[in-house]
Design a protein around this motif. Structure first.
Motif, PDB file in Angstrom:
ATOM      1  N   PRO A   1       0.812  -1.232   0.000  1.00 27.18           N
ATOM      2  CA  PRO A   1       0.000   0.000   0.000  1.00 27.18           C
ATOM      3  C   PRO A   1       0.837   1.271   0.000  1.00 27.18           C
ATOM      4  O   PRO A   1       0.344   2.332  -0.377  1.00 27.18           O
ATOM      5  N   VAL A   2       2.104   1.181   0.412  1.00 22.29           N
ATOM      6  CA  VAL A   2       2.949   2.369   0.511  1.00 22.29           C
ATOM      7  C   VAL A   2       3.564   2.738  -0.833  1.00 22.29           C
ATOM      8  O   VAL A   2       3.734   3.915  -1.157  1.00 22.29           O
ATOM      9  N   VAL A   3       3.880   1.724  -1.640  1.00 19.75           N
ATOM     10  CA  VAL A   3       4.567   1.953  -2.918  1.00 19.75           C
ATOM     11  C   VAL A   3       3.569   1.782  -4.059  1.00 19.75           C
ATOM     12  O   VAL A   3       3.013   0.705  -4.240  1.00 19.75           O
ATOM     13  N   PRO A   4       3.325   2.808  -4.861  1.00 26.43           N
ATOM     14  CA  PRO A   4       2.418   2.680  -6.001  1.00 26.43           C
ATOM     15  C   PRO A   4       3.065   1.870  -7.118  1.00 26.43           C
ATOM     16  O   PRO A   4       4.201   1.394  -6.983  1.00 26.43           O
ATOM     17  N   ARG A   5       2.353   1.719  -8.211  1.00 30.34           N
ATOM     18  CA  ARG A   5       2.903   0.977  -9.352  1.00 30.34           C
ATOM     19  C   ARG A   5       4.242   1.571  -9.761  1.00 30.34           C
ATOM     20  O   ARG A   5       4.354   2.766 -10.018  1.00 30.34           O
ATOM     21  N   PHE A   6       5.265   0.717  -9.816  1.00 29.72           N
ATOM     22  CA  PHE A   6       6.632   1.182 -10.059  1.00 29.72           C
ATOM     23  C   PHE A   6       7.120   0.603 -11.380  1.00 29.72           C
ATOM     24  O   PHE A   6       7.356  -0.601 -11.505  1.00 29.72           O
ATOM     25  N   ASP A   7       7.272   1.455 -12.379  1.00 29.67           N
ATOM     26  CA  ASP A   7       7.697   1.001 -13.704  1.00 29.67           C
ATOM     27  C   ASP A   7       8.516   2.105 -14.373  1.00 29.67           C
ATOM     28  O   ASP A   7       8.076   2.739 -15.324  1.00 29.67           O
ATOM     29  N   PRO A   8       9.738   2.368 -13.847  1.00 32.36           N
ATOM     30  CA  PRO A   8      10.531   3.495 -14.366  1.00 32.36           C
ATOM     31  C   PRO A   8      10.939   3.335 -15.821  1.00 32.36           C
ATOM     32  O   PRO A   8      11.199   4.328 -16.502  1.00 32.36           O
ATOM     33  N   LEU A   9      10.987   2.115 -16.328  1.00 33.46           N
ATOM     34  CA  LEU A   9      11.373   1.884 -17.724  1.00 33.46           C
ATOM     35  C   LEU A   9      10.179   1.910 -18.678  1.00 33.46           C
ATOM     36  O   LEU A   9      10.348   1.828 -19.894  1.00 33.46           O
ATOM     37  N   GLY A  10       8.986   2.017 -18.125  1.00 32.13           N
ATOM     38  CA  GLY A  10       7.797   2.069 -18.972  1.00 32.13           C
ATOM     39  C   GLY A  10       7.499   0.777 -19.704  1.00 32.13           C
ATOM     40  O   GLY A  10       6.892   0.787 -20.781  1.00 32.13           O
ATOM     41  N   LEU A  11       7.891  -0.351 -19.133  1.00 30.22           N
ATOM     42  CA  LEU A  11       7.680  -1.641 -19.815  1.00 30.22           C
ATOM     43  C   LEU A  11       6.199  -1.963 -19.980  1.00 30.22           C
ATOM     44  O   LEU A  11       5.778  -2.481 -21.017  1.00 30.22           O
ATOM     45  N   SER A  12       5.406  -1.642 -18.964  1.00 33.27           N
ATOM     46  CA  SER A  12       3.989  -1.994 -19.021  1.00 33.27           C
ATOM     47  C   SER A  12       3.208  -1.141 -20.015  1.00 33.27           C
ATOM     48  O   SER A  12       2.057  -1.457 -20.342  1.00 33.27           O
ATOM     49  N   THR A  13       3.810  -0.065 -20.511  1.00 27.26           N
ATOM     50  CA  THR A  13       3.144   0.755 -21.526  1.00 27.26           C
ATOM     51  C   THR A  13       3.686   0.464 -22.925  1.00 27.26           C
ATOM     52  O   THR A  13       3.379   1.180 -23.872  1.00 27.26           O
ATOM     53  N   SER A  14       4.490  -0.590 -23.034  1.00 28.68           N
ATOM     54  CA  SER A  14       5.087  -0.955 -24.318  1.00 28.68           C
ATOM     55  C   SER A  14       4.227  -1.971 -25.045  1.00 28.68           C
ATOM     56  O   SER A  14       3.230  -2.467 -24.509  1.00 28.68           O
ATOM     57  N   ASN A  15       4.607  -2.250 -26.258  1.00 30.44           N
ATOM     58  CA  ASN A  15       3.951  -3.271 -27.068  1.00 30.44           C
ATOM     59  C   ASN A  15       5.036  -4.219 -27.587  1.00 30.44           C
ATOM     60  O   ASN A  15       5.598  -4.005 -28.652  1.00 30.44           O
ATOM     61  N   PHE A  16       5.327  -5.266 -26.813  1.00 32.80           N
ATOM     62  CA  PHE A  16       6.392  -6.191 -27.179  1.00 32.80           C
ATOM     63  C   PHE A  16       6.027  -6.979 -28.431  1.00 32.80           C
ATOM     64  O   PHE A  16       4.927  -7.514 -28.546  1.00 32.80           O
ATOM     65  N   TRP A  17       6.961  -7.069 -29.369  1.00 35.04           N
ATOM     66  CA  TRP A  17       6.832  -7.914 -30.559  1.00 35.04           C
ATOM     67  C   TRP A  17       5.560  -7.638 -31.353  1.00 35.04           C
ATOM     68  O   TRP A  17       4.949  -8.536 -31.939  1.00 35.04           O
ATOM     69  N   GLY A  18       5.122  -6.389 -31.344  1.00 32.32           N
ATOM     70  CA  GLY A  18       3.944  -6.022 -32.118  1.00 32.32           C
ATOM     71  C   GLY A  18       2.631  -6.465 -31.511  1.00 32.32           C
ATOM     72  O   GLY A  18       1.592  -6.447 -32.188  1.00 32.32           O
ATOM     73  N   THR A  19       2.637  -6.864 -30.221  1.00 37.09           N
ATOM     74  CA  THR A  19       1.398  -7.287 -29.569  1.00 37.09           C
ATOM     75  C   THR A  19       0.705  -6.070 -28.962  1.00 37.09           C
ATOM     76  O   THR A  19       1.192  -4.943 -29.045  1.00 37.09           O
ATOM     77  N   THR A  20      -0.417  -6.314 -28.309  1.00 38.72           N
ATOM     78  CA  THR A  20      -1.149  -5.230 -27.647  1.00 38.72           C
ATOM     79  C   THR A  20      -0.521  -4.941 -26.288  1.00 38.72           C
ATOM     80  O   THR A  20       0.274  -5.727 -25.764  1.00 38.72           O
ATOM     81  N   GLN A  21      -0.903  -3.824 -25.709  1.00 39.13           N
ATOM     82  CA  GLN A  21      -0.405  -3.476 -24.381  1.00 39.13           C
ATOM     83  C   GLN A  21      -0.856  -4.514 -23.353  1.00 39.13           C
ATOM     84  O   GLN A  21      -0.095  -4.880 -22.455  1.00 39.13           O
ATOM     85  N   GLU A  22      -2.088  -4.989 -23.483  1.00 38.31           N
ATOM     86  CA  GLU A  22      -2.602  -5.986 -22.546  1.00 38.31           C
ATOM     87  C   GLU A  22      -1.820  -7.293 -22.648  1.00 38.31           C
ATOM     88  O   GLU A  22      -1.547  -7.949 -21.639  1.00 38.31           O
ATOM     89  N   GLU A  23      -1.450  -7.697 -23.863  1.00 38.19           N
ATOM     90  CA  GLU A  23      -0.659  -8.908 -24.033  1.00 38.19           C
ATOM     91  C   GLU A  23       0.736  -8.727 -23.440  1.00 38.19           C
ATOM     92  O   GLU A  23       1.293  -9.650 -22.829  1.00 38.19           O
ATOM     93  N   THR A  24       1.305  -7.540 -23.606  1.00 42.71           N
ATOM     94  CA  THR A  24       2.611  -7.245 -23.019  1.00 42.71           C
ATOM     95  C   THR A  24       2.552  -7.318 -21.499  1.00 42.71           C
ATOM     96  O   THR A  24       3.446  -7.861 -20.845  1.00 42.71           O
ATOM     97  N   ILE A  25       1.480  -6.789 -20.920  1.00 44.41           N
ATOM     98  CA  ILE A  25       1.300  -6.858 -19.471  1.00 44.41           C
ATOM     99  C   ILE A  25       1.214  -8.319 -19.022  1.00 44.41           C
ATOM    100  O   ILE A  25       1.786  -8.703 -17.997  1.00 44.41           O
ATOM    101  N   GLY A  26       0.526  -9.139 -19.785  1.00 45.04           N
ATOM    102  CA  GLY A  26       0.438 -10.566 -19.467  1.00 45.04           C
ATOM    103  C   GLY A  26       1.814 -11.212 -19.449  1.00 45.04           C
ATOM    104  O   GLY A  26       2.133 -12.014 -18.565  1.00 45.04           O
ATOM    105  N   PHE A  27       2.641 -10.851 -20.443  1.00 43.55           N
ATOM    106  CA  PHE A  27       4.004 -11.388 -20.503  1.00 43.55           C
ATOM    107  C   PHE A  27       4.819 -10.954 -19.284  1.00 43.55           C
ATOM    108  O   PHE A  27       5.512 -11.763 -18.658  1.00 43.55           O
ATOM    109  N   LEU A  28       4.730  -9.664 -18.926  1.00 43.22           N
ATOM    110  CA  LEU A  28       5.497  -9.148 -17.794  1.00 43.22           C
ATOM    111  C   LEU A  28       5.040  -9.767 -16.474  1.00 43.22           C
ATOM    112  O   LEU A  28       5.868 -10.096 -15.607  1.00 43.22           O
ATOM    113  N   ARG A  29       3.743  -9.933 -16.328  1.00 46.25           N
ATOM    114  CA  ARG A  29       3.216 -10.522 -15.091  1.00 46.25           C
ATOM    115  C   ARG A  29       3.690 -11.969 -14.942  1.00 46.25           C
ATOM    116  O   ARG A  29       4.124 -12.393 -13.861  1.00 46.25           O
ATOM    117  N   GLU A  30       3.604 -12.742 -16.014  1.00 44.16           N
ATOM    118  CA  GLU A  30       4.055 -14.131 -15.969  1.00 44.16           C
ATOM    119  C   GLU A  30       5.556 -14.196 -15.707  1.00 44.16           C
ATOM    120  O   GLU A  30       6.028 -15.041 -14.935  1.00 44.16           O
TER     121      GLU A  30
END
Length: 268
Positions: free
Chosen positions: A67-96
């Motif tokens: 609860p003290v630390v908000p979403r931490f993504d200084p490199l902006g990975l979660s706002t990227s589109n890896f390998w031409g996929t959607t942002q949601e698919e990229t988030i799935g990859f990062l979470r896994e």
């Protein structure tokens, strides 16, 4: 990837130099790695029909994790589109990826402590009777086992990666469950001995809310384990870099990021 410090695994120890064994090991590793970077379609399902996570979901998860630390993504990975996929698919990859690395780090952390305290299997390490290394320095213990044994570990992990990528009902980049590992059929493995996700069938009786809470705990434990294992290795290779571990871990002058004594890759 630090699971290799857990060199007490009983898989290790067919010390062979046959080229076919080496080729099969390398092929298994490459197959698992290739599958990990291949987007998979499932019955033509679209992101609108599956539970794809969004940035808002990540922000909600961050509050549950800490609860003290908000979403931490200084490199902006979660706002990227890896390998031409959607942002949601990229988030799935990062979470896994985070869950996988956290699990590996937990194994590595425990394996490190086991070896640092001189705990080892009572039987020989290899078929020729070579015993397990008796050093209390975990990286040195890894260095001391044969490369053929290391390749067996990599081949096994590569197979598990391949199985996860290709046998889930829904791929994690397509709305599948994060961290789930597909079960093995009794037809191939009696008793489903390698059902790593739920070996004792405990999750079958758990509610979805309880499963979600358990995953939050696992992510936090995995993050702590990643910091822990790298803390050990940092202090070993750069004495004084982790003051809290000074005098606790033994120094190591080898290369912690070089898994094999002799590289299997051609010289560049």
């Amino acid at each position: 990837n630090n699971e290799h410090y857990n060199s007490g695994s009983p898989l290790l120890f067919f010390d062979t130099s046959h080229s076919i064994t080496m080729k099969l090991a390398i092929a298994s590793i490459l197959a698992g790695s290739a599958a990990a970077f291949t987007t998979t379609s499932f019955n033509g399902a679209t992101s609108t029909s599956l539970k794809m996570e969004t940035l808002d979901d990540l922000s909600d998860l961050a509050k549950k994790l800490n609860p003290v630390v908000p979403r931490f993504d200084p490199l902006g990975l979660s706002t990227s589109n890896f390998w031409g996929t959607t942002q949601e698919e990229t988030i799935g990859f990062l979470r896994e990826s985070e869950v996988k690395h956290g699990r590996i780090a937990m194994f590595a952390f425990v394996g490190y402590i086991v070896h640092a305290n001189g705990i080892r299997w009572p039987w020989p390490m290899t078929m020729d009777g070579t015993p397990f290394p008796e050093t209390l320095n975990p990286p040195e213990a890894w260095d001391a086992i044969p490369d053929a044994a290391k390749l067996q570990i990599f081949a096994f992990v590569g197979f598990l990666e391949y199985w996860r990528e290709c046998n889930s009902e829904k791929h994690y980049m397509k709305g599948g469950k994060i961290g789930e590992f597909p079960a093995f059929s009794d037809k191939y493995i009696p008793g489903s001995a390698l059902n790593l996700y739920d070996p004792f069938g405990k999750n079958k009786s758990m509610s979805e809310e309880a499963k979600a809470a358990g995953l939050v705990k696992e992510i936090n434990n995995g993050r702590l384990a990643m910091l822990g294992i790298f803390g050990f290795l940092s202090e070993q290779t750069i004495p004084g870099s982790v003051p809290a571990l000074k005098g606790i871990v033994l120094p190591y002058d080898g290369e912690v990021m070089a898994p094999l004594a002799k590289s299997i890759l051609p010289s560049l």
